[in-house]
Design a protein around this motif. Sequence first.
Motif, PDB file in Angstrom:
ATOM      1  N   ASN A  54     142.348 -72.374 -42.691  1.00  0.00           N
ATOM      2  CA  ASN A  54     142.396 -73.317 -41.508  1.00  0.00           C
ATOM      3  C   ASN A  54     142.386 -74.646 -41.783  1.00  0.00           C
ATOM      4  N   ALA A  55     143.415 -75.049 -42.864  1.00  0.00           N
ATOM      5  CA  ALA A  55     143.419 -76.340 -43.223  1.00  0.00           C
ATOM      6  C   ALA A  55     144.768 -76.787 -42.746  1.00  0.00           C
ATOM      7  N   ASP A  56     144.579 -77.885 -42.135  1.00  0.00           N
ATOM      8  CA  ASP A  56     145.989 -78.709 -41.651  1.00  0.00           C
ATOM      9  C   ASP A  56     145.930 -79.953 -41.948  1.00  0.00           C
ATOM     10  N   ALA A  57     146.900 -80.579 -42.665  1.00  0.00           N
ATOM     11  CA  ALA A  57     147.008 -81.911 -42.852  1.00  0.00           C
ATOM     12  C   ALA A  57     147.114 -82.899 -41.848  1.00  0.00           C
ATOM     13  N   ASP A  58     146.548 -83.916 -41.932  1.00  0.00           N
ATOM     14  CA  ASP A  58     146.529 -84.971 -40.792  1.00  0.00           C
ATOM     15  C   ASP A  58     146.386 -86.333 -41.122  1.00  0.00           C
ATOM     16  N   ASP A  59     145.590 -86.986 -41.717  1.00  0.00           N
ATOM     17  CA  ASP A  59     145.474 -88.454 -42.016  1.00  0.00           C
ATOM     18  C   ASP A  59     144.861 -88.867 -43.283  1.00  0.00           C
ATOM     19  N   PRO A  60     145.751 -89.825 -43.942  1.00  0.00           N
ATOM     20  CA  PRO A  60     145.357 -90.305 -45.372  1.00  0.00           C
ATOM     21  C   PRO A  60     144.537 -91.617 -45.463  1.00  0.00           C
ATOM     22  N   ALA A  76     142.288 -87.423 -47.893  1.00  0.00           N
ATOM     23  CA  ALA A  76     142.763 -87.140 -46.689  1.00  0.00           C
ATOM     24  C   ALA A  76     142.254 -85.870 -45.926  1.00  0.00           C
ATOM     25  N   THR A  77     142.264 -85.858 -44.803  1.00  0.00           N
ATOM     26  CA  THR A  77     141.696 -84.783 -44.092  1.00  0.00           C
ATOM     27  C   THR A  77     142.649 -83.627 -43.965  1.00  0.00           C
ATOM     28  N   ALA A  78     141.742 -82.448 -43.330  1.00  0.00           N
ATOM     29  CA  ALA A  78     142.618 -80.987 -43.547  1.00  0.00           C
ATOM     30  C   ALA A  78     141.934 -80.320 -42.482  1.00  0.00           C
ATOM     31  N   LYS A  79     141.394 -80.954 -41.192  1.00  0.00           N
ATOM     32  CA  LYS A  79     140.847 -80.405 -40.325  1.00  0.00           C
ATOM     33  C   LYS A  79     139.627 -79.444 -40.683  1.00  0.00           C
ATOM     34  N   GLU A  80     139.808 -77.965 -40.288  1.00  0.00           N
ATOM     35  CA  GLU A  80     138.780 -77.277 -40.726  1.00  0.00           C
ATOM     36  C   GLU A  80     138.363 -77.136 -42.132  1.00  0.00           C
ATOM     37  N   GLY A  81     139.578 -77.253 -42.991  1.00  0.00           N
ATOM     38  CA  GLY A  81     139.700 -77.492 -44.326  1.00  0.00           C
ATOM     39  C   GLY A  81     138.779 -78.580 -44.937  1.00  0.00           C
ATOM     40  N   GLY A  82     138.408 -79.559 -44.126  1.00  0.00           N
ATOM     41  CA  GLY A  82     137.397 -80.677 -44.800  1.00  0.00           C
ATOM     42  C   GLY A  82     138.294 -81.680 -45.059  1.00  0.00           C
ATOM     43  N   LEU A  83     137.912 -82.350 -46.448  1.00  0.00           N
ATOM     44  CA  LEU A  83     138.612 -83.429 -47.052  1.00  0.00           C
ATOM     45  C   LEU A  83     139.480 -83.052 -48.200  1.00  0.00           C
ATOM     46  N   ARG A  84     140.419 -83.471 -48.599  1.00  0.00           N
ATOM     47  CA  ARG A  84     141.085 -83.402 -50.024  1.00  0.00           C
ATOM     48  C   ARG A  84     141.160 -84.577 -50.616  1.00  0.00           C
ATOM     49  N   VAL A  85     141.138 -84.755 -51.979  1.00  0.00           N
ATOM     50  CA  VAL A  85     141.189 -85.879 -52.764  1.00  0.00           C
ATOM     51  C   VAL A  85     142.287 -85.658 -53.800  1.00  0.00           C
ATOM     52  N   TYR A  86     143.300 -86.327 -53.816  1.00  0.00           N
ATOM     53  CA  TYR A  86     144.415 -86.491 -54.543  1.00  0.00           C
ATOM     54  C   TYR A  86     144.493 -87.551 -55.356  1.00  0.00           C
ATOM     55  N   ASP A  87     144.825 -87.129 -56.836  1.00  0.00           N
ATOM     56  CA  ASP A  87     145.271 -88.380 -57.694  1.00  0.00           C
ATOM     57  C   ASP A  87     146.767 -88.849 -57.269  1.00  0.00           C
ATOM     58  N   LEU A  88     147.105 -89.840 -58.207  1.00  0.00           N
ATOM     59  CA  LEU A  88     148.633 -90.648 -57.750  1.00  0.00           C
ATOM     60  C   LEU A  88     149.569 -89.762 -57.899  1.00  0.00           C
ATOM     61  N   GLY A 109     132.579 -77.542 -38.385  1.00  0.00           N
ATOM     62  CA  GLY A 109     133.389 -79.010 -38.346  1.00  0.00           C
ATOM     63  C   GLY A 109     134.670 -79.042 -38.778  1.00  0.00           C
ATOM     64  N   ARG A 110     135.284 -80.183 -38.275  1.00  0.00           N
ATOM     65  CA  ARG A 110     137.007 -80.174 -38.124  1.00  0.00           C
ATOM     66  C   ARG A 110     137.180 -81.614 -38.380  1.00  0.00           C
ATOM     67  N   PHE A 111     137.631 -82.216 -39.646  1.00  0.00           N
ATOM     68  CA  PHE A 111     137.978 -83.459 -39.983  1.00  0.00           C
ATOM     69  C   PHE A 111     139.116 -83.970 -39.511  1.00  0.00           C
ATOM     70  N   ASN A 112     139.162 -84.914 -38.708  1.00  0.00           N
ATOM     71  CA  ASN A 112     140.641 -85.463 -38.020  1.00  0.00           C
ATOM     72  C   ASN A 112     141.069 -86.384 -38.757  1.00  0.00           C
ATOM     73  N   ASN A 113     140.362 -87.984 -38.856  1.00  0.00           N
ATOM     74  CA  ASN A 113     140.776 -88.996 -39.340  1.00  0.00           C
ATOM     75  C   ASN A 113     139.967 -89.443 -40.311  1.00  0.00           C
ATOM     76  N   VAL A 114     140.525 -90.261 -41.239  1.00  0.00           N
ATOM     77  CA  VAL A 114     139.489 -90.818 -42.383  1.00  0.00           C
ATOM     78  C   VAL A 114     140.222 -92.406 -42.799  1.00  0.00           C
ATOM     79  N   ASP A 115     139.065 -93.153 -43.034  1.00  0.00           N
ATOM     80  CA  ASP A 115     139.240 -94.443 -43.292  1.00  0.00           C
ATOM     81  C   ASP A 115     138.480 -94.819 -44.326  1.00  0.00           C
ATOM     82  N   LEU A 116     138.349 -96.301 -44.913  1.00  0.00           N
ATOM     83  CA  LEU A 116     137.569 -96.664 -46.023  1.00  0.00           C
ATOM     84  C   LEU A 116     136.857 -97.756 -45.678  1.00  0.00           C
ATOM     85  N   VAL A 117     135.546 -97.911 -46.053  1.00  0.00           N
ATOM     86  CA  VAL A 117     134.967 -99.126 -46.205  1.00  0.00           C
ATOM     87  C   VAL A 117     134.640 -99.522 -47.479  1.00  0.00           C
ATOM     88  N   HIS A 118     134.725-100.898 -47.851  1.00  0.00           N
ATOM     89  CA  HIS A 118     134.503-101.451 -49.466  1.00  0.00           C
ATOM     90  C   HIS A 118     133.247-102.265 -49.324  1.00  0.00           C
TER      91      HIS A 118
END
Length: 432
Positions: A54-60, A76-88, A109-118
């Motif tokens: 149930n993984a659906d790409a959405d927001d990086p 990146a978010t993958a909805k019910e698939g959680g988060l995916r982390v990719y290299d370059l 859980g269903r992850f929709n959007n993601v952003d960063l705090v530095h």
Amino acid sequence: MTRHRLSRSAAYALAAAVALLPATPAAAGGDDTLPAVQPRSETAPLYDDEAGGNADADDPAIWRNPANPDRSLVVATAKEGGLRVYDLDARLVQSVPAPPGPGPDDAPGRFNNVDLVHGMKLTTGRADLAVTTDRGNDRLRVYRVDPADPARPLTDVTDPAAAPVFSADQAEINEERTAYGLATWTDKATGRSYALVSRRERTRIALLELTATASGRVGYREVRTLDLPASFRLPNGADWSPCAEPGELPQVEGMVVDPADGTLYAGQEDVGVWRLRADLTGTPRLVDKVREYGVPATYDEATDECVAGADPGYGGTRLTADVEGLTLLEEEDGDGYLLASSQGDNTFVAYDREIGDHNEYEGGFRVTATSAGPDGSEECDGAAVLNQPLGSRYPHGLLVVQDGHDAPGDGDRAATNFKFVDLGKVKDALDD
């Protein structure tokens, strides 16, 4: 939690102010003359079915490793698939599962959007954080980015006591009008970090301050909320609302904050792009409208579609609904672009960054297929840009966009993924 909402009279005044925008002729479709850029690489496809988790790409979001830019990451978010982390190279580094629901009959859980705090200050030291909206549980989830652990760079540091963002109880959470779009923001004046969160099927945006706990976890508290209009007065005197299923209001998803002056850009999917203060004070201003703005339509329950009437010509000429994937291309001199995914015609629209001023249209582009490699981006949900050198692969920066129709597919299974684009090519396309 303190709640500050627009009064009914203020909401009507805001909607009336939108009507003062000049009417522009609506276009029939996207601009085929826009320049095309091709992705350098793409992630493996994700499948939104039981076999695919149930993984659906959405927001990086793009995290830059300051010590070794070649080892930067895309979260990146993958909805019910959680988060995916990719290299370059767009290779999978880590898969973070979404948490289950609290009970067997509750939504997972269903992850929709993601952003960063530095550089947020925690009791364990300063840390970069990946923040995501958990739409299934109506909460934020927070992950510390650890550059010293290349195999598992994300660690969950969410405060277990974190409360739902919008819902009063689990029954309301299960109605799925929950945390949806997301943008993070650190106020330069105070150093405090915030998340701006939109609500699914509603026009509400909440400002949440991120807070550090004594145990090194991260929670949040609501500062205030703001409701964008759901109905608009047109120049002909008619009232108009975007067509939707009964009970649904025109939601916001794509959002980004300009850190230079704390300006929030919010994409109300079937309306247009709003410009407002990130602290949710003052009056929002609609800086561009979708082509479909003002078109009367009626929801047909039998077909689950909206039947449109005659176009009165009050819409914009650049964006085709939905407005998605807002991201900011920052330049050192204060210039740059606000980029928006025009999902309905598979294009990306660029506006002048214009700190403290208007946002003029500056052009657009498409992300199209290579001759022997990745395909392009269609119906893009989310995008992220970083205008900083990222080692040998992306010395001019990187644009990552979601592809809602990855090709080739796998039989009858719909596939989605993320495309990695050399930002130098995008800047060349916009400068032409």
